[in-house]
Each structure stands twice: as C-alpha cells, then as structure tokens.
Design a protein around this motif. Structure first.
Motif, PDB file in Angstrom:
ATOM      1  N   LEU A 498       0.812  -1.211   0.000  1.00  0.00           N
ATOM      2  CA  LEU A 498       0.000   0.000   0.000  1.00  0.00           C
ATOM      3  C   LEU A 498       0.851   1.270   0.000  1.00  0.00           C
ATOM      4  N   GLY A 499       2.178   1.116   0.068  1.00  0.00           N
ATOM      5  CA  GLY A 499       3.064   2.278   0.076  1.00  0.00           C
ATOM      6  C   GLY A 499       3.193   2.943   1.429  1.00  0.00           C
ATOM      7  N   ASN A 500       2.707   2.266   2.496  1.00  0.00           N
ATOM      8  CA  ASN A 500       2.805   2.819   3.852  1.00  0.00           C
ATOM      9  C   ASN A 500       4.126   2.355   4.487  1.00  0.00           C
ATOM     10  N   HIS A 501       5.231   2.899   4.029  1.00  0.00           N
ATOM     11  CA  HIS A 501       6.529   2.353   4.411  1.00  0.00           C
ATOM     12  C   HIS A 501       6.910   2.674   5.855  1.00  0.00           C
ATOM     13  N   LEU A 502       6.397   3.764   6.401  1.00  0.00           N
ATOM     14  CA  LEU A 502       6.674   4.056   7.804  1.00  0.00           C
ATOM     15  C   LEU A 502       5.991   3.027   8.703  1.00  0.00           C
ATOM     16  N   GLU A 503       4.742   2.674   8.377  1.00  0.00           N
ATOM     17  CA  GLU A 503       4.051   1.637   9.148  1.00  0.00           C
ATOM     18  C   GLU A 503       4.699   0.271   8.927  1.00  0.00           C
ATOM     19  N   GLU A 504       5.176   0.050   7.705  1.00  0.00           N
ATOM     20  CA  GLU A 504       5.923  -1.184   7.427  1.00  0.00           C
ATOM     21  C   GLU A 504       7.126  -1.293   8.354  1.00  0.00           C
ATOM     22  N   LEU A 505       7.849  -0.200   8.496  1.00  0.00           N
ATOM     23  CA  LEU A 505       9.033  -0.181   9.355  1.00  0.00           C
ATOM     24  C   LEU A 505       8.649  -0.418  10.812  1.00  0.00           C
ATOM     25  N   ARG A 506       7.629   0.265  11.284  1.00  0.00           N
ATOM     26  CA  ARG A 506       7.220   0.120  12.683  1.00  0.00           C
ATOM     27  C   ARG A 506       6.773  -1.302  12.993  1.00  0.00           C
ATOM     28  N   THR A 507       6.058  -1.907  12.064  1.00  0.00           N
ATOM     29  CA  THR A 507       5.586  -3.273  12.283  1.00  0.00           C
ATOM     30  C   THR A 507       6.752  -4.244  12.381  1.00  0.00           C
ATOM     31  N   LEU A 529      13.397   0.729   5.195  1.00  0.00           N
ATOM     32  CA  LEU A 529      14.342   1.846   5.244  1.00  0.00           C
ATOM     33  C   LEU A 529      14.826   2.235   3.847  1.00  0.00           C
ATOM     34  N   THR A 530      15.007   1.241   2.990  1.00  0.00           N
ATOM     35  CA  THR A 530      15.404   1.526   1.604  1.00  0.00           C
ATOM     36  C   THR A 530      14.307   2.294   0.889  1.00  0.00           C
ATOM     37  N   ALA A 531      13.069   1.845   1.066  1.00  0.00           N
ATOM     38  CA  ALA A 531      11.949   2.545   0.424  1.00  0.00           C
ATOM     39  C   ALA A 531      11.814   3.971   0.934  1.00  0.00           C
ATOM     40  N   LEU A 532      12.139   4.181   2.216  1.00  0.00           N
ATOM     41  CA  LEU A 532      12.054   5.518   2.813  1.00  0.00           C
ATOM     42  C   LEU A 532      13.273   6.376   2.493  1.00  0.00           C
ATOM     43  N   PHE A 705       3.031  -9.865  -2.818  1.00  0.00           N
ATOM     44  CA  PHE A 705       4.090  -8.941  -2.433  1.00  0.00           C
ATOM     45  C   PHE A 705       5.279  -9.021  -3.391  1.00  0.00           C
ATOM     46  N   PHE A 706       5.557 -10.217  -3.931  1.00  0.00           N
ATOM     47  CA  PHE A 706       6.710 -10.381  -4.814  1.00  0.00           C
ATOM     48  C   PHE A 706       6.621  -9.480  -6.043  1.00  0.00           C
ATOM     49  N   PHE A 707       5.406  -9.163  -6.457  1.00  0.00           N
ATOM     50  CA  PHE A 707       5.255  -8.268  -7.603  1.00  0.00           C
ATOM     51  C   PHE A 707       5.802  -6.879  -7.302  1.00  0.00           C
ATOM     52  N   HIS A 708       5.857  -6.526  -6.023  1.00  0.00           N
ATOM     53  CA  HIS A 708       6.230  -5.172  -5.641  1.00  0.00           C
ATOM     54  C   HIS A 708       7.714  -5.051  -5.310  1.00  0.00           C
ATOM     55  N   HIS A 729      -3.331  -4.553  -8.559  1.00  0.00           N
ATOM     56  CA  HIS A 729      -4.043  -3.592  -7.715  1.00  0.00           C
ATOM     57  C   HIS A 729      -4.720  -4.309  -6.551  1.00  0.00           C
ATOM     58  N   PRO A 730      -4.476  -3.846  -5.309  1.00  0.00           N
ATOM     59  CA  PRO A 730      -5.075  -4.524  -4.146  1.00  0.00           C
ATOM     60  C   PRO A 730      -6.595  -4.495  -4.169  1.00  0.00           C
TER      61      PRO A 730
END
Length: 732
Positions: A498-507, A529-532, A705-708, A729-730
């Motif tokens: 979903l592009g929510n990389h900060l939440e990805e990091l926190r999780t 971190l790479t995405a951010l 996820f592998f598509f991304h 598309h999700p």
C-alpha cells in the motif's frame, strides 16, 4: 471398554477450547468475583520527587534533572517510570504495565516499546548494557538503578502558610479515606477470598453403586488424579479430606474455597447391570458452576482400574485445555486425554520449525486419542507441508465420513481444511469469517485470516487481522510462538504493497522486539528503510546482521534492498547494493552453503544485469536439483527460463517452459504457471503472460508482495499494461 456418549459441555461460559493451535496464558491470574484481575495489586504511584541513579525525577513537572541539565519527558513516560520505581526491583510484565499506566486501554505492544525507548533515551541508558531499565526476556522490564527519596525543592517551601494548611487538611482527609478504604478492603477480602485458578481441589469420588466395596475405587481415583495433576506441573493440587464426599457442586465449591482453590474436581461411580460407570466433572469454584462434564467411562467390574485411568487422563486433559488452550473449548466434541494433549502441544510448537518432528508428535497424539479432532486437523496440514499430500487428504476424508459426530464448530474447521488442497482461498476466507463470528477474539483465527487475505491480495484486510493480534493484550505466550513471525511479516509486506513504508518499518521493528535475530524481520526493516531513503538506518541494520547469527548471510539483506531500490526507480542504488552483495558472497565462500550462496549470487547478478554469469550459476544450481519438484528446483527453473529469455537463448527458455508445464499440479499452488508467465513476458508474448498470471492465481498462487519487490524484475516487460496493473491492484 466403552467411552460414554456424553459430550463435553460448558455451563459456566466460554472457557477453554482446543482449536488447531495452542495458546499459552501470558500470566497467572486470580478469580475475583466475576472478573479476572491481576494476582497482586500494583503499588500506588509516588507523587513526590525521587532520585534514580544520576537523575532526580520530578513527576509533577515531567522532568529529569541532573547536575548538568533538565530533560522533559511525555506524561505517559513519566507515569511508566514512576510505576516501575514504585515496584522496583520487581520485574513487571507488559500486561501489568499496560493495565496500570494505560488504565486497561487496548494499545499495541509497540506503544509500550516506544515509551520504554523514550525513557532510555532520556536517561542516557543502553538496552544492551542497561544502567536504568533492564529487559527481562519473556517476562517484562525492571529498574536496576538505585532509588532514593528526596526532600521537596526549596521552591515548594516558599508556599503561603494558608496553602500549607490546605495541604495538611488534604493530607489528613486522605489519610482518613485510606484508612476507611483499607478497612473495607480487609472486610471484602475476608468475605470474598480471591481464588487461584491454578490451584485445584480434588475430592474423593462419590460411590453411588450401593456397594461399599467400591469405596476403595472412589478413593483410588482421587489419589491417581492428585498424582497425575501434580506430575503434570499444570497446577497446585489440594486433596480433599472429606469424611462423607458429596457430589453436589455447592458443597464441593464451599470445601474448595477454604483452601483458596479456583477449580475443583469431583466424580461419581454408578453400577448398571453389572457394569461400572465412572464420571468426573470440573467445577468453577468462584461461580459454583459446572465447567465440564467429562465423558463417562463404562466397563466391567473386573476392569475398573482401566476405567479409572481413562477418567484420570481425560480429566487432566480437560484441566490443561481449560487453563492453556483457546477460550471456547465447549465448542469441540471431545476433551483430549492429557498425554495426547501434551503430544499435540509439542507438535504444534515444532510445526513452524521442524515439520518431520511435528508430524511425529501429532501422529502420537492421534494414536493416544483417536477422537482428538484438532490434532487430526493439525496433522493433515503437517502432512501437506511435508509433501505427503495423500496422507493429509486421507485424514480429512475420514473426518468427513464421520462429520455427523462433529459439532457445528468442528464442521466449519473441517470444511476450511478440505478447501485447502483445492486452493479455494475465497471459500476459506468465508469459512474463517464464520468461525470468527463464533470466536471473535481468537488470535489463531485472526492469524489465519491475515494469511488468507494477503494471499487474495487484500492487504488492508490482512493488516486489520494482524493488528488484532499484535495489538492484543494478554497474548504474550501466543505472540512468542514462531508462527507469529509470519503475522508480523504479512502485516509489514501489506503496508509495503500500500506504500505505507513508515508503518511497514514500525511493524517489522515491533516484531524484532520479540524475535530480535529473525532474519526475515531484519530484511523487512531494511526493505522499509530503503523505500524511505534512510541510508543511515539501513547501514545500521546491515551492521547488526553482520554481528549476530540470523542463519543467513547479510548478502540476502543487500539483495532484497537492491530489489526494493530498483522497484522504486533508483537503479544506481540497486546496482551498488547488488555489487556489495556479490562482494560479501566472494568473501564468504562457504562450500557447505553452495546452493544457498549460488542462489543469492544468481539473483545479485540478475540485478547487476550480468546475465551470462547469472545463467551459468543457475544452470549449475539446476544440476544440483535435477529431477526435483521442490520449491528450490521450481525457483531455479523459473529464474533460469527468464534469464535465458532475456539473453535470447530461446532453446533454453522454451525447454524450461515445457519443464515447468509438466510439473504443474494442485500441490504446486500455481508457482510453475507464475514463472511461465515471466518467461512469456520476456519472450515478447505479453498477452499470453497476462493470461498465465490469471491462471496461476486460479491455481492458488497468492504471493502478491513479490510483484512489488523481489519478482518485479521478472515482469518488467509488463509494466505499464493496464491488465497487468489491474492484476496487481489490491482488492478492498
């Protein structure tokens, strides 16, 4: 010997169910009326200043004061520090802290972790070498610095005399109030003594056969229960010394209260046409209510000892599942024998880490108790995971033949597992939602909903289910189960999609709090971190992976980060990270890890566009897995076909495509077709690639996820196509 036809029922409410995964209670609780409250009340918060190591703590001002500086902290951080100081040097569980500091509100453990981290920063503390706050693994936190009370500051002494008198009046009134409260508390405790659910009173069974010769058997079954429960380590056992045993629940509960027992076991012996019937029951002492009526054991008089042993096994199994399993045990048709339950727990704990050993324990559980339905469900999945699909299907087929003997709840689970081999994920999600309606707070159901939703490309639904687990209180034992790593990973990757990389990091960081050396979680942190674009944070993770044993080389982390950089339009960074990975592999060169390192090398070479070398490595790996249909061999074939197509080696590309087509089947879950789609894309057959991707999804492929990231390089020719973007598309 005949097993009685009584079903296991609960009269006192929803307590204890065996579903396909066990949950261990996070902490011991006491019964106190109709609610469950902490075992001991936490200490009251001090309101005045105190000294903690080098700091003076001023709670009223949320300040930490040293000889050099004053630091301000958040009110919740101060509440937490004061609470820990009030209970020092005791170790405080996460549940106790959340209950007191956040006053029972539902928060994620990440919130607590972040508050602890804030305190450490403010105090100048180091988690690895703590001088103030120490983390006690699997238990909680404690203060280790010396604590001293200090006098109020001189500024407090400058208050007006009237103000002082008011304070004295308040103090006096408070003292009176505390005295009254203390007296009331003592009265209530005397009147309604808290009972310990892990203390069990075991009564002599009541002999209702009309034959005094069975008195010895009634006493013997109690003694065997006391011995077995004591040996189990589940509970503290209190043998009831009652001259005239009574099987009435109120009488039993009254006797148990005097010993502080929260549970009680009693039973009855009957005689019918020459056969002895032995019944047992588990009672909630606080409520004076029947929890479980344990199925009767009926046998000839000369075999009464066997009947007593059977009742003992079932009774201990009921106690175990009541205390340590899920919260709706009455929804299952059968209480497992204790030895079978122990094997089931052992098999479940090994399920995510050692399939062969897990199967051994689960087979033993079913052998010991052929009616143990959850063990059969678990065994069918273990067989499938171990490549023994036919045996797994046979277990489910036998259950289905006897589905009329199952409860409605068990039939829902059976239908869920039957839909698995056919890869009917949408049907499975519908069934899980129906199960959720019955057990809405069950963490295992949420774990399975998370995985199924992710496989259906429904990241928001997956995040919601994962959050229900990660943010739950009282599930520390469950959260430490290795299967929960997947929950953290699915939640993190769903945020990534979903592009929510900060939440990805926190999780991912929250998962590392529980599993600090898990390589996949460290990779997830590096990916986020790479995405951010946080290069400093990324290098810290690389350094961390290089110094701890995660079971994999740091090259894997660098390659995943390179794939992320490439997917986010940063080709130069991707090239640099992939080359660093190759350097790590050159330096490592472990002959015992030839396949793993070869696979990583091939992926790095693809990312550096060194395709000739990549194909040579993949062909070597293919010779090492020749003739196999396992995941590694399919993976090697898939990437080899793509690299060959990219290089224009049509002969190899088409040969691999044919090989993949011939290995396809339900157990492959669409992976061969997925790789065939990638080969078609690089051969220029883009419409065919889209059709194959749709086909792979219908066959059970669900790793969106592998598509991304990781597999995006395989499908680069399809980027920009509306049909391809629609597939990615999700949903929801």
């Amino acid at each position: 010997m005949e097993r009685g036809r009584h079903s296991v029922r609960s009269v006192a409410g929803n307590r204890g169910v065996v579903v396909p995964f066990p949950v261990t209670q996070a902490s011991k609780k006491d019964y106190n009326g109709a609610t469950m409250r902490p075992e001991t009340a936490p200490a009251a918060k001090p309101t005045g200043p105190f000294r903690l190591g080098d700091w003076e703590v001023r709670p009223h001002h949320n300040e930490l004061v040293s000889a050099q500086e004053t630091r301000h902290i958040e009110p919740k951080a101060m509440d937490l520090l004061v609470f820990m100081a009030s209970n020092a040097p005791e170790v405080l569980s996460k549940d106790a802290i959340i209950d007191f500091v956040w006053e029972g509100r539902i928060i994620s453990e990440g919130t607590l972790t972040n508050t602890i981290a804030e305190l450490r920063r403010a105090l100048g503390d180091d988690a690895r070498h703590p001088r103030y706050i120490e983390t006690i693994p699997k238990r909680g936190y404690c203060l280790v610095a010396p604590i001293e009370s200090v006098s109020p500051s001189t500024s407090d002494d400058e208050q007006a005399p009237l103000h002082r008198r008011r304070i004295l009046v308040v103090i006096a009134a408070t003292a009176v109030l505390l005295t009254v409260v203390a007296a009331a508390t003592i009265f209530l405790q005397t009147r309604n003594r808290p009972l310990d659910p892990e203390v069990v009173l075991v009564s002599v069974f009541v002999n209702r056969t009309g034959d005094p010769s069975f008195d010895a058997a009634a006493l013997l079954v109690r003694d065997r229960l006391v011995t077995k429960l004591s040996e189990s380590g589940l509970v503290q056992v209190v043998p009831a010394n009652i001259d005239q045993p009574d099987d009435m629940i109120d009488s039993l509960s009254s006797a148990a209260r005097t010993s502080g027992a929260g549970l009680a076991v009693s039973g009855t012996l009957y005689l019918h046409e020459g056969q002895v019937e032995v019944q047992a029951r588990l009672v909630d002492v606080q409520e004076s209510a029947l929890l479980y009526a344990i199925p009767a054991s009926i046998t000839d008089q000369e075999r009464i000892s066997e009947a007593l042993d059977e009742v003992v096994q079932q009774t201990v199994g009921v106690v175990a599942t009541h205390l340590h399993a899920h919260g709706h045990f009455q929804l299952m048709s059968h209480a497992p024998d204790f030895e079978a339950y122990r094997e089931f727990i052992a098999g479940s704990e090994l399920f995510a880490v050692d399939t062969i050993a897990s199967i051994h324990h689960l087979e033993r559980a079913v052998e010991l108790d052929p009616n143990f339905t959850p063990a059969k469900f678990r065994l069918s999945v273990a067989y499938r995971n171990g490549g023994r699909q036919a045996e797994g299907a046979e277990v489910l087929a036998r259950l289905n033949e006897n589905r009329q003997t199952l409860t409605g709840f068990e039939r829902l689970w059976l239908d869920y597992f039957l839909a698995g081999p056919e890869n009917r994920r949408r049907d499975r999600l519908v069934l899980l939602r129906r199960i959720e309606d019955t057990v809405p707070d069950d963490p295992v159901v949420q774990h399975m909903i998370c995985g199924t939703a992710a496989a259906l490309n429904r990241p928001r639904e997956a995040i919601s289910a994962a959050t229900a687990i990660i943010g739950a209180k009282g599930l520390v034992g469950f959260l430490e189960n290795p299967i929960v790593i997947k929950t953290y990973l699915r939640c993190a990757t769903s945020h990534h999609i979903l592009g929510n990389h900060l939440e990805e990091l926190r999780t991912a960081q929250s998962g590392l709090e529980i599993f600090p050396t898990d390589h996949d979680l460290l990779v997830a942190v590096a990916r986020a971190l790479t995405a951010l674009g946080d290069k400093k944070g990324f290098e810290e993770v690389v350094a961390r992976v290089s110094t701890i044993d995660t079971g994999l080389t740091p090259a894997n982390l660098l390659i995943e980060a390179a794939a992320t950089a490439r997917a986010h339009g940063r080709p130069e960074q991707a090239l640099d990270l992939a080359r660093r990975a190759l350097t790590v592999l050159d330096d490592r060169a472990d002959p015992n890890e030839a396949f793993t390192e070869g696979w990583l090398r091939a992926r790095a070479l693809v990312l550096t566009d060194e395709l000739d070398q990549a194909q040579a490595v993949l062909e070597t790996l293919r010779s090492m897995t020749e003739g196999g249909t396992t995941s590694p061999s399919l993976r090697v074939d898939g990437w080899l076909g793509v690299v060959a197509a990219r290089r224009g080696d049509l002969e190899t590309a088409y040969a691999v495509d044919n090989a993949l087509a011939s290995t396809n089947g339900p157990e492959r879950r669409g992976w061969p077709t997925h790789y065939r789609a990638a080969i078609a894309a690089w051969l220029g057959h883009r419409d065919q690639a889209i059709d194959l991707l749709s086909q792979s999804r219908a066959e059970g492929w669900g790793s969106f996820f592998f598509f991304h990231d990781g597999h995006r390089v395989l499908f680069e020719p399809l980027e920009g196509m509306d049909a391809y973007e629609a597939l990615l598309h999700p949903e929801g």
